[in-house]
Design a protein around this motif. Structure first.
Motif, PDB file in Angstrom:
ATOM      1  N   ASP A 135       0.856  -1.185   0.000  1.00  0.00           N
ATOM      2  CA  ASP A 135       0.000   0.000   0.000  1.00  0.00           C
ATOM      3  C   ASP A 135       0.895   1.240   0.000  1.00  0.00           C
ATOM      4  O   ASP A 135       1.376   1.677   1.033  1.00  0.00           O
ATOM      5  CB  ASP A 135      -0.905  -0.004   1.232  1.00  0.00           C
ATOM      6  N   LYS A 136       1.158   1.792  -1.188  1.00  0.00           N
ATOM      7  CA  LYS A 136       2.066   2.926  -1.312  1.00  0.00           C
ATOM      8  C   LYS A 136       1.538   4.179  -0.618  1.00  0.00           C
ATOM      9  O   LYS A 136       2.311   5.016  -0.155  1.00  0.00           O
ATOM     10  CB  LYS A 136       2.331   3.224  -2.790  1.00  0.00           C
ATOM     11  N   SER A 137       0.235   4.329  -0.557  1.00  0.00           N
ATOM     12  CA  SER A 137      -0.326   5.488   0.139  1.00  0.00           C
ATOM     13  C   SER A 137      -0.026   5.417   1.631  1.00  0.00           C
ATOM     14  O   SER A 137       0.149   6.444   2.294  1.00  0.00           O
ATOM     15  CB  SER A 137      -1.836   5.575  -0.095  1.00  0.00           C
ATOM     16  N   PHE A 138       0.063   4.212   2.150  1.00  0.00           N
ATOM     17  CA  PHE A 138       0.378   4.023   3.562  1.00  0.00           C
ATOM     18  C   PHE A 138       1.789   4.506   3.871  1.00  0.00           C
ATOM     19  O   PHE A 138       2.027   5.187   4.869  1.00  0.00           O
ATOM     20  CB  PHE A 138       0.238   2.543   3.928  1.00  0.00           C
ATOM     21  N   THR A 139       2.744   4.177   3.003  1.00  0.00           N
ATOM     22  CA  THR A 139       4.133   4.521   3.276  1.00  0.00           C
ATOM     23  C   THR A 139       4.428   6.003   3.082  1.00  0.00           C
ATOM     24  O   THR A 139       5.485   6.488   3.498  1.00  0.00           O
ATOM     25  CB  THR A 139       5.080   3.706   2.372  1.00  0.00           C
ATOM     26  N   LYS A 140       3.519   6.749   2.463  1.00  0.00           N
ATOM     27  CA  LYS A 140       3.729   8.183   2.284  1.00  0.00           C
ATOM     28  C   LYS A 140       3.486   8.968   3.567  1.00  0.00           C
ATOM     29  O   LYS A 140       3.915  10.109   3.693  1.00  0.00           O
ATOM     30  CB  LYS A 140       2.814   8.706   1.180  1.00  0.00           C
ATOM     31  N   ASP A 141       2.773   8.370   4.500  1.00  0.00           N
ATOM     32  CA  ASP A 141       2.475   9.029   5.781  1.00  0.00           C
ATOM     33  C   ASP A 141       3.418   8.469   6.844  1.00  0.00           C
ATOM     34  O   ASP A 141       3.171   7.404   7.413  1.00  0.00           O
ATOM     35  CB  ASP A 141       1.011   8.765   6.159  1.00  0.00           C
ATOM     36  N   PHE A 142       4.523   9.205   7.115  1.00  0.00           N
ATOM     37  CA  PHE A 142       5.534   8.671   8.020  1.00  0.00           C
ATOM     38  C   PHE A 142       4.992   8.503   9.434  1.00  0.00           C
ATOM     39  O   PHE A 142       5.361   7.542  10.133  1.00  0.00           O
ATOM     40  CB  PHE A 142       6.767   9.565   8.053  1.00  0.00           C
ATOM     41  N   ALA A 143       4.139   9.401   9.876  1.00  0.00           N
ATOM     42  CA  ALA A 143       3.578   9.274  11.220  1.00  0.00           C
ATOM     43  C   ALA A 143       2.793   7.975  11.350  1.00  0.00           C
ATOM     44  O   ALA A 143       2.866   7.285  12.369  1.00  0.00           O
ATOM     45  CB  ALA A 143       2.686  10.477  11.532  1.00  0.00           C
ATOM     46  N   LEU A 177      11.229  13.417  14.286  1.00  0.00           N
ATOM     47  CA  LEU A 177       9.834  13.041  14.068  1.00  0.00           C
ATOM     48  C   LEU A 177       9.050  14.172  13.426  1.00  0.00           C
ATOM     49  O   LEU A 177       8.190  13.937  12.577  1.00  0.00           O
ATOM     50  CB  LEU A 177       9.191  12.622  15.396  1.00  0.00           C
ATOM     51  N   ALA A 178       9.369  15.402  13.817  1.00  0.00           N
ATOM     52  CA  ALA A 178       8.706  16.553  13.203  1.00  0.00           C
ATOM     53  C   ALA A 178       9.085  16.687  11.726  1.00  0.00           C
ATOM     54  O   ALA A 178       8.305  17.160  10.909  1.00  0.00           O
ATOM     55  CB  ALA A 178       9.080  17.836  13.952  1.00  0.00           C
ATOM     56  N   ALA A 179      10.298  16.188  11.405  1.00  0.00           N
ATOM     57  CA  ALA A 179      10.776  16.240  10.019  1.00  0.00           C
ATOM     58  C   ALA A 179      10.516  14.934   9.288  1.00  0.00           C
ATOM     59  O   ALA A 179      11.190  14.591   8.333  1.00  0.00           O
ATOM     60  CB  ALA A 179      12.265  16.562   9.983  1.00  0.00           C
ATOM     61  N   LYS A 180       9.584  14.151   9.776  1.00  0.00           N
ATOM     62  CA  LYS A 180       9.189  12.869   9.191  1.00  0.00           C
ATOM     63  C   LYS A 180      10.299  11.826   9.245  1.00  0.00           C
ATOM     64  O   LYS A 180      10.515  11.044   8.321  1.00  0.00           O
ATOM     65  CB  LYS A 180       8.706  13.032   7.741  1.00  0.00           C
ATOM     66  N   GLY A 181      11.035  11.831  10.395  1.00  0.00           N
ATOM     67  CA  GLY A 181      11.957  10.739  10.680  1.00  0.00           C
ATOM     68  C   GLY A 181      13.230  10.745   9.893  1.00  0.00           C
ATOM     69  O   GLY A 181      13.884   9.726   9.747  1.00  0.00           O
ATOM     70  N   SER A 182      13.638  11.897   9.361  1.00  0.00           N
ATOM     71  CA  SER A 182      14.861  11.925   8.567  1.00  0.00           C
ATOM     72  C   SER A 182      16.091  11.744   9.425  1.00  0.00           C
ATOM     73  O   SER A 182      16.042  11.921  10.614  1.00  0.00           O
ATOM     74  CB  SER A 182      14.956  13.253   7.843  1.00  0.00           C
TER      75      SER A 182
END
Length: 213
Positions: free
Chosen positions: A51-59, A208-213
């Motif tokens: 599910d590619k849409s799932f992986t786009k939401d890092f939270a 986490l605020a930066a999407k886990g970078s």
């Protein structure tokens, strides 16, 4: 704090996710079950990644990875191994804070790798568990197309009917030892464990605020 696993690359990082899984109580007499648990988790992650849409939401990914890891991870055992001598002199508050922030750090790493790597398989080497054995090493290779295999071995011990991992060796390097060295250097540099935990908490919040970078 510098990343203590940079030379492993993210391909190795996601293997940690499997390393902290334990075998359900009452099933530890089957010598193949540690392998089955690792394979089961691998299959579960690969299915979710479709599910590619799932992986786009890092939270969302981070929450999912946490839900997979948390029930099967004993940070009461892992955290003291990572801090080593500093655990013995840490206050109760410092121990609790470190366990929380270290768990957050690992989940961030797993989540990032979970997003970036979508095609892997695990090759298990023969496993024999002698009668009455309380420790084993599960030897595997993580395979990905176009990349060299990554050797990932799991040191496991038998505790109250459950096989649990207490260390992971990636390409011959112990993750517990590697993290211990990294945190020890930071404590010496900053002067106290409390300051290191504060820095780790800050970095976790920012990442986490930066999407886990």
């Amino acid at each position: 704090m510098r990343n203590p696993i940079t030379h492993y690359a993210l391909l190795s990082s996601f293997a940690l996710l499997f390393a902290l899984m334990s075998v359900n109580e009452g099933m530890a007499d089957d010598p193949q079950l540690p392998q089955q648990v690792i394979q089961s988790v691998s299959d579960k992650l690969q299915q979710r990644l479709k599910d590619k849409s799932f992986t786009k939401d890092f939270a969302q990914v981070n929450r999912f990875v946490h839900s997979v890891i948390n029930p099967h991870t004993d940070f009461n055992q892992i955290a003291p191994l990572v801090l080593g001598k500093h655990w013995r002199t840490a206050t109760t508050g410092e121990r609790d804070r470190f366990k929380q922030e270290f768990e957050t750090l690992l989940i961030r790493i797993y989540s990032r790798a979970f997003v970036e790597y979508t095609d892997w398989s695990i090759h298990f080497r023969p496993l024999e568990i002698p009668n009455e054995a309380t420790k084993v090493i599960v030897r595997t290779e993580v395979l990905q197309p176009g990349r060299q295999p990554v050797e990932v071995n799991y040191r496991m011990f038998l505790s109250k009917g459950q096989w649990k991992v207490y260390d992971i060796m990636i390409d011959g390097v112990s993750l517990v030892t590697n993290y211990r060295t990294s945190f020890n250097e930071e404590i010496q540099k900053k002067g106290s464990l409390s300051d290191v935990i504060d820095d780790l908490a800050k970095r976790n919040t920012e990442a986490l605020a930066a999407k886990g970078s």
